[in-house]
Enzyme design. Structure first.
Site, PDB file in Angstrom:
ATOM      1  N   HIS A   1     -42.504  57.725  35.272  1.00  0.00           N
ATOM      2  CA  HIS A   1     -42.309  56.989  34.013  1.00  0.00           C
ATOM      3  C   HIS A   1     -41.173  55.968  34.142  1.00  0.00           C
ATOM      4  CE1 HIS A   1     -42.392  56.685  29.525  1.00  0.00           C
ATOM      5  NE2 HIS A   1     -41.111  56.394  29.703  1.00  0.00           N
ATOM      6  N   GLU A   2     -40.033  56.432  34.617  1.00  0.00           N
ATOM      7  CA  GLU A   2     -38.888  55.510  34.743  1.00  0.00           C
ATOM      8  C   GLU A   2     -39.148  54.462  35.826  1.00  0.00           C
ATOM      9  OE1 GLU A   2     -36.966  55.538  32.365  1.00  0.00           O
ATOM     10  OE2 GLU A   2     -37.409  57.540  31.596  1.00  0.00           O
TER      11      GLU A   2
ATOM     12  N   GLU B   1     -42.970  50.127  27.517  1.00  0.00           N
ATOM     13  CA  GLU B   1     -43.541  51.477  27.501  1.00  0.00           C
ATOM     14  C   GLU B   1     -44.982  51.460  28.033  1.00  0.00           C
ATOM     15  OE1 GLU B   1     -41.519  53.830  26.836  1.00  0.00           O
ATOM     16  OE2 GLU B   1     -42.761  55.608  26.507  1.00  0.00           O
TER      17      GLU B   1
ATOM     18  N   HIS C   1     -40.869  51.631  34.192  1.00  0.00           N
ATOM     19  CA  HIS C   1     -39.900  50.725  33.548  1.00  0.00           C
ATOM     20  C   HIS C   1     -39.167  49.896  34.609  1.00  0.00           C
ATOM     21  CE1 HIS C   1     -40.238  52.107  29.436  1.00  0.00           C
ATOM     22  NE2 HIS C   1     -39.934  53.354  29.740  1.00  0.00           N
TER      23      HIS C   1
END
Lengths: 491, 491
Positions: free
Chosen positions: B256-257, B286, B260
């Protein structure tokens, strides 16, 4: 809000921003991804521009002019002394010059690193000339008719004058050269054998930090290529390094940085984020790092305790008694490098740089003649020849970073440490018994009480005089070194 | 230098300072000594004041007014769109209010953390009322007669309107509630057994970062209590966490990070330290973290590869085939906590918060009624009751930090990810075969090419439309979820 309070509110933000800029440097040396270097230059330049703008803000001049100083207490007057000094110096340097210097030293640092790697002084000389020219211009602007080198020195050691240092260092040099020669004619003590794992070194480094009173709740210990300390108030970080064959490098680098760090941590909390909330000068700072590292950390008493810790951590390393360990810790060896020098020879490295950089700034020495001048002076003081520029004139980062006037503060720190140690021994009569137990609290408590807590309240010279009970002279340091090394080497 | 160039030079420093402020937050969550919290508040406040001053600087307004926009190219016009928006919003908020909010949220964050630890909503309610009152005032200043909630939402998702979101979320909710209910009526797949050592988790986390294209030369991975990503350009850092029993938490937080982080790293380098040099909105951000984490990372194809990596690293953990592993990765369970929710239920958590916070800002819901409203809504959507405030209304930090209008961007991101994934599957026809080999390059390359590289060049909605070839709707996400979980649970 009164005028003074308005000024201090503004200044408080400036101090907070200076802390942020300092943390950015810490990050660069410890955490920054290597691909971020260019972007980081832009970030640092933007922070510097903000700080410069605040230091030169005309409102600061207006506030200073409007304050009725004689109605203020001693603390407030000391704050004003710092703010006025910083403001007056900042406004004297044209913004164009300040930003030219910033850009140039960023470039010259890169060239210096390449030249040092190539052992090629000629590759560094052209940019060094540019750096000196701009710093001469800056020094002249700051000096306003006075001595240019003194004006640069003022950045690191407010109130110090090169002529006074010349006299002090002139008294140091011959006795150190003679002591060095006598010691090196004697047989060498046994050194360490074996390798020392990183985990064990870092564990002991943290123990040493704690032992000297460094507060880990308000600091942290990381690894960096060159050990340093950073920050003031409640966020004072130190770094160290480990090398498998040289645990003393790690331990004494750590104690040294802990000395710097504790000075910052021990300043009266009421001064936090004000001009009084940081160590008062580089020389006084170095007096703390040096007294922790040398007079305390390398003492017979403390090394006895350290010996037992090292035995517990690493087992056998070829030295079987405390006296032999004390001798190994304090071994005096021929060496080219200032940062690796022992307590006895260290100041000779500094004095060499002081004399050369004064001559560079005055124009009496040209960059084209610098390498030869370095090598001649080195041979004269150390008795052997420099083998290559990276072991000589290219070894230190300072000049590439434009830091002229910085070097002498190292030896001032040692001189101050000598004065302080004399007073400390008089005050703490059972010091050796405490250190032998690994208890530094009376010694570090005395330093906190008599010096560290004051931060910038007094001038550098005042605070040394107040703590040591005398005007600073080189005599106590020389006496201490001669006594210590005569005993160690049986002179 | 033309007027545009002058403005951009000023803006470049502002962007650099914003990066510094962001790194200060990173430091706070990863490195800062715990005793430095108070000082850090002062440092951050000083940085915020500098940034606020630059954003409201009258020269920015003058420059904007003086620029002949129609003579500029599309990139320059996009830069001006961001600068104008930021400047106009900043000048609408009185400095007094901005600093009151900053001080208040710093305090309310502490109170929230204590109240959550004590499971005592009543302890948090008074300060939450203050936060809402100030944010209402700020929203009204920003809205200038328009919708107050929309004005707050604009900070996180420029151009988005709550009424549109209401329609979109209104279509999501019933189908998600029904899907959830159907899935939870079915037998649960087998979970992991055993414990997973930190070293192995971090090793695999770094492998995953690399596999998804995160550039470690321009970033770093650290541990933090709550994973996050930070920074733009060449210094984009991510964090993750490890729990001995929950390796999926570490791995999918990391992916997830990384989503980003890669978005930031993949922006065209010519935009570095300009308004275009960062992700264009929270929702679009997101969409990247979610498509990396879910549509790619939790796919049958990729989990087959991950299964083999986990076997290599941890040996036997109770699951013996890829299909069983895929089911374990995508297990749907009852749970209170948004950040721990699976792909199916996550948006229900967000929709609840969106409806409640809109009502709080409009005044239709009072803080005194918030806990009951939360618990009623939770029971209605999730079918069971909240057991304690820390599992309910006190679980998220956002409101204590004044972040109203932020929550919906999470679900917008999921909706956008649904649209992008549909287009991506059409474009990369052998996607599953590649993911099954642990090769994400075609997928992440497509995202870079079609979306990430543009940074802030297009508006959020434009860039999603451009990349996915359609106006964003919830339909692709719903179709994807219904298909995936129907197959997994045999509906």
């Amino acid at each position: 809000m009164g005028v003074y309070e308005e000024l201090m509110a503004f200044q408080r933000d400036t101090e907070a921003l200076a802390q942020v800029a300092g943390r950015l440097s810490w990050d660069q040396e410890t955490m920054m991804p290597r691909g971020a270097a260019d972007q980081r230059s832009d970030e640092r330049a933007a922070m510097e521009a903000v700080l410069h703008q605040r230091r030169t803000d005309p409102r600061v001049g207006d506030w200073l002019a409007a304050i009725a100083e004689d109605e203020l207490d001693a603390v407030a007057r000391a704050q004003l002394r710092h703010i006025r000094r910083s403001h007056e110096r900042a406004v004297r340097v044209p913004e164009r010059l300040a930003s030219e210097i910033a850009r140039l030293v960023s470039r010259s640092h890169v060239i210096w690193a390449e030249s040092r790697a190539d052992d090629d002084f000629a590759g560094f000389a052209p940019v060094l000339k540019e750096v000196i020219a701009l710093r001469q211009e800056e020094g002249a602007a700051l000096a306003a008719g006075g001595d240019v080198y003194d004006a640069l020195l003022e950045d690191y050691e407010p109130g110090a004058k090169a002529a006074d240092l010349e006299a002090m260092f002139g008294a140091l040099r011959p006795r150190l050269v003679a002591l060095r020669e006598a010691v090196l004619a004697k047989p060498q003590p046994q050194g360490l054998s074996g390798t020392f794992d990183e985990g064990g070194q870092m564990k002991l480094a943290r123990l040493l930090a704690k032992t000297f009173g460094y507060d880990m709740k308000r600091g942290r210990v990381d690894k960096a290529v060159h050990p340093f300390s950073s920050g003031s108030g409640d966020d004072v970080r130190i770094t160290t390094r480990t090398m498998p064959l040289e645990p003393f490098n790690c331990f004494y680098s750590t104690i040294h940085e802990v000395g710097h760090g504790c000075y910052e941590q021990n300043i009266d909390t009421q001064y936090r984020l004000t001009p009084l909330g940081a160590g008062v000068s580089m020389g006084v700072h170095e007096s703390q790092s040096r007294i922790y590292e040398n007079q305390l950390g390398r003492s017979r008493a403390f090394t006895g305790w350290l010996y037992r810790q090292m035995r517990d951590t690493f087992g056998n390393f070829g030295i079987t008694d405390e006296d032999g360990f004390y001798a190994a810790v304090n071994q005096v060896r021929n060496g080219y490098i200032r940062t690796e020098a022992d307590e006895l020879q260290y100041n000779l490295h500094v004095l060499l740089r002081f004399d050369l950089e004064r001559a560079l700034i005055s124009g009496d020495l040209l960059v084209d003649d610098l390498e030869a001048a370095w090598n001649d002076r080195f041979k004269a003081d150390f008795g052997f020849a420099v083998d290559k520029p990276s072991d000589g004139v290219l070894q230190d980062v300072h000049w590439s970073a434009g830091l002229f006037g910085y070097f002498p503060t190292y030896s001032m720190g040692n001189v101050y440490a000598g004065c302080l140690y004399k007073a400390l021994r008089d005050a703490v009569t059972d010091l050796d018994a405490q250190l032998a137990q690994g208890d530094t609290s009376a010694a570090t408590g005395w330093l906190k009480e008599n010096l560290q807590q004051y931060g910038g309240l007094y001038t550098p010279r005042e605070v040394i005089e107040k703590a040591s009970g005398r005007a600073p002279t080189e005599a106590p340091l020389l006496d201490y070194l001669e006594e210590k090394f005569s005993a160690l080497y049986g002179l």
